[in-house]
Design a protein around this motif. Structure first.
Motif, PDB file in Angstrom:
ATOM      1  N   ILE A 134      72.330 140.943  43.459  1.00 27.20           N
ATOM      2  CA  ILE A 134      71.478 139.764  42.729  1.00 27.20           C
ATOM      3  C   ILE A 134      72.192 139.570  41.436  1.00 27.20           C
ATOM      4  O   ILE A 134      72.229 140.480  40.913  1.00 27.20           O
ATOM      5  N   ILE A 152      71.698 131.172  35.804  1.00 26.33           N
ATOM      6  CA  ILE A 152      71.949 130.903  37.278  1.00 26.33           C
ATOM      7  C   ILE A 152      71.831 132.161  38.175  1.00 26.33           C
ATOM      8  O   ILE A 152      72.485 133.081  37.779  1.00 26.33           O
ATOM      9  N   MET A 153      71.042 132.358  39.018  1.00 24.80           N
ATOM     10  CA  MET A 153      71.093 133.372  39.674  1.00 24.80           C
ATOM     11  C   MET A 153      71.261 133.169  41.254  1.00 24.80           C
ATOM     12  O   MET A 153      70.928 132.364  41.934  1.00 24.80           O
ATOM     13  N   PHE A 154      71.823 134.299  41.917  1.00 25.43           N
ATOM     14  CA  PHE A 154      72.613 133.869  43.358  1.00 25.43           C
ATOM     15  C   PHE A 154      72.460 135.490  44.017  1.00 25.43           C
ATOM     16  O   PHE A 154      72.533 136.284  43.370  1.00 25.43           O
ATOM     17  N   GLU A 155      72.277 135.528  45.125  1.00 27.45           N
ATOM     18  CA  GLU A 155      72.395 136.605  45.744  1.00 27.45           C
ATOM     19  C   GLU A 155      73.597 136.534  46.657  1.00 27.45           C
ATOM     20  O   GLU A 155      74.150 135.810  47.033  1.00 27.45           O
ATOM     21  N   ILE A 156      73.998 137.924  46.657  1.00 27.21           N
ATOM     22  CA  ILE A 156      75.500 137.756  47.400  1.00 27.21           C
ATOM     23  C   ILE A 156      75.665 139.161  48.219  1.00 27.21           C
ATOM     24  O   ILE A 156      75.034 140.354  47.904  1.00 27.21           O
ATOM     25  N   GLN A 160      80.712 138.597  51.153  1.00 31.40           N
ATOM     26  CA  GLN A 160      80.936 137.387  49.945  1.00 31.40           C
ATOM     27  C   GLN A 160      81.254 138.331  48.761  1.00 31.40           C
ATOM     28  O   GLN A 160      82.428 137.777  48.379  1.00 31.40           O
TER      29      GLN A 160
ATOM     30  N   ASN B 128      63.529 131.757  42.497  1.00 33.08           N
ATOM     31  CA  ASN B 128      64.723 130.989  41.620  1.00 33.08           C
ATOM     32  C   ASN B 128      65.998 131.584  42.066  1.00 33.08           C
ATOM     33  O   ASN B 128      67.181 131.287  41.638  1.00 33.08           O
ATOM     34  N   VAL B 129      66.166 132.643  42.935  1.00 39.44           N
ATOM     35  CA  VAL B 129      67.431 133.382  43.214  1.00 39.44           C
ATOM     36  C   VAL B 129      67.928 132.608  44.613  1.00 39.44           C
ATOM     37  O   VAL B 129      67.263 132.581  45.752  1.00 39.44           O
ATOM     38  N   GLY B 130      68.994 131.831  44.242  1.00 41.04           N
ATOM     39  CA  GLY B 130      69.691 131.116  45.421  1.00 41.04           C
ATOM     40  C   GLY B 130      70.877 131.823  46.298  1.00 41.04           C
ATOM     41  O   GLY B 130      71.026 133.072  46.051  1.00 41.04           O
ATOM     42  N   LYS B 131      71.473 131.113  46.844  1.00 40.43           N
ATOM     43  CA  LYS B 131      72.442 131.818  47.673  1.00 40.43           C
ATOM     44  C   LYS B 131      73.889 131.315  47.417  1.00 40.43           C
ATOM     45  O   LYS B 131      74.074 130.007  46.926  1.00 40.43           O
ATOM     46  N   LEU B 132      74.830 132.089  47.139  1.00 42.78           N
ATOM     47  CA  LEU B 132      76.314 131.738  46.695  1.00 42.78           C
ATOM     48  C   LEU B 132      76.717 130.878  47.859  1.00 42.78           C
ATOM     49  O   LEU B 132      77.058 131.342  48.639  1.00 42.78           O
ATOM     50  N   VAL B 162      75.573 127.048  44.192  1.00 44.10           N
ATOM     51  CA  VAL B 162      74.453 127.657  44.609  1.00 44.10           C
ATOM     52  C   VAL B 162      73.375 126.985  45.079  1.00 44.10           C
ATOM     53  O   VAL B 162      73.009 126.012  44.926  1.00 44.10           O
TER      54      VAL B 162
END
Lengths: 183, 198
Positions: A134, A152-156, A160, B128-132, B162
């Motif tokens: 994350i 901005i937060m995203f999981e990878i 990826q 709040n955690v999105g996907k790339l 995202v």
């Protein structure tokens, strides 16, 4: 004027011009050299002489040689002259960084943080116990003396991030080539 | 699995809390604070050896695994609590007391730290955690500007997309100078290495 006063001027003016320190006024400078024999006229004249040079070397990222040429017509005392050159050598990288950041008009990356988790809840059985990262990116923009930051937060996942790193390496080799060409 | 909202307890929580109960109050408060700081990336993960030796000074004998379990359970509890909206100190304590064998004293320490830090932890809430979705980049060289004349310097511009949990895609763009890019690259490579190893 002694060397320590000259040094004080250089440091203070850099704070004023590059670190945007508004407390550096001519009065502030006058007070800083109160133990010298400089009158307020001389302080102003010194500021008027040094400021354009400091601005030019920073904004154009001038070399030591270029600075020498700029200092020649001033006919500074030998120790002041040497000190200025040494000062620039020490400050150059930091000032270059500041000027470069001023050229980023939109959002800049002000922070990266991340953690790696094991996925424990997922519809797909195959996803369970797969590691994912994350990532949080902090983007900042200078808005009228305030700094606005958004996150901005995203999981990878493994695939990826591997693709991302390939692209990063592509950028790195481009930059390498670019730097080589410049030199 | 959510402890505070679904009341589901992970395996081993009773044993871990049992060990936690043995901590002297001040040391427990310090451990909770360390965990919460680590969750905010303000500090590194608490060291087992450090806490073991502090416990020894207080004549409390806990093995490495037991100390590790107390650290793990605190991470679990604070992370889980941060995903529940509007969990106040009283609820935090009540649920903790009902679901685990935590002592009154230890429970109060954990709840006090929760009350103090809960506003600082919201970024951990999963929604709040999105996907790339997409990562685009370009490298440009700025050769002139109103601010500086000769500053020939590359800038790296990134466009990331995202998608959040509602399937809405947001695109963000940002620029990096070369040193900033190097730091960005370093972080991504570290993540890559870690994911490969696990």
């Amino acid at each position: 004027m002694e060397l320590k006063h000259f040094d004080f001027f250089l440091n203070s003016l850099v704070k004023k011009l590059y670190h945007k320190d508004k407390s550096i006024t001519n009065e502030y400078l006058q007070e800083g050299v109160i133990d010298s024999q400089l009158g307020s006229d001389q302080v102003i004249s010194l500021v008027d002489t040094l400021e354009p040079i400091l601005l030019q070397i920073g904004h154009s990222d001038l070399s030591q040689n270029a600075l020498e040429k700029l200092l020649e017509p001033l006919e500074l005392r030998q120790d002041f002259h040497q000190h200025f050159l040494k000062f620039w050598e020490q400050q150059r990288d930091e000032i270059r960084s500041i000027v470069r950041n001023e050229l980023i008009f939109n959002d800049r990356l002000s922070g990266v943080s991340w953690r790696v988790d094991m996925k424990t809840n997922s519809k797909k059985i195959s996803n369970i116990n797969q590691p994912i990262a994350i990532v949080e990116l902090l983007l900042s923009r200078n808005q009228q003396e305030r700094e606005d930051t958004k996150s901005i937060m995203f999981e990878i996942d493994k695939t990826q991030i591997s693709n991302l790193v390939n692209q990063i390496e592509e950028i790195e080799s481009l930059l390498e080539k670019g730097i080589q060409q410049k030199n | 699995m959510s402890f505070f909202s679904e009341k589901r307890s992970p395996k081993g929580i009773f044993t871990a809390i049992n060990s936690l109960n043995k901590f002297p109050q001040q040391l427990l408060a310090k451990l909770c604070q360390d965990v919460v700081d680590a969750l905010q990336y303000k500090g590194s993960v608490p060291q087992v050896s450090h806490y073991q030796s502090e416990l020894e000074k207080n004549s409390i004998d806990l093995g490495k695994n037991e100390v590790q379990s107390t650290i793990n359970v605190l991470f679990f509890l604070y992370r889980d609590a941060s995903r529940v909206s509007n969990l106040d100190q009283k609820q935090f304590l009540e649920i903790l007391q009902k679901q685990t064998g935590i002592t009154n004293q230890a429970g109060k320490v954990l709840a006090t730290i929760w009350e103090r830090e809960k506003e600082n932890l919201p970024s951990l809430s999963m929604p709040n955690v999105g996907k790339l979705i997409d990562f685009k980049w370009k490298v440009g060289v700025t050769f002139s500007s109103s601010i500086s004349e000769n500053l020939v310097t590359p800038f790296i511009t990134v466009n990331i997309s995202v998608s959040n949990t509602d399937e809405l895609v947001q695109t963000h763009s940002f620029e990096m100078s070369v040193p900033e890019f190097k730091e960005f690259a370093r972080n991504l490579k570290e993540i890559n290495q870690l994911l490969e190893v696990i």
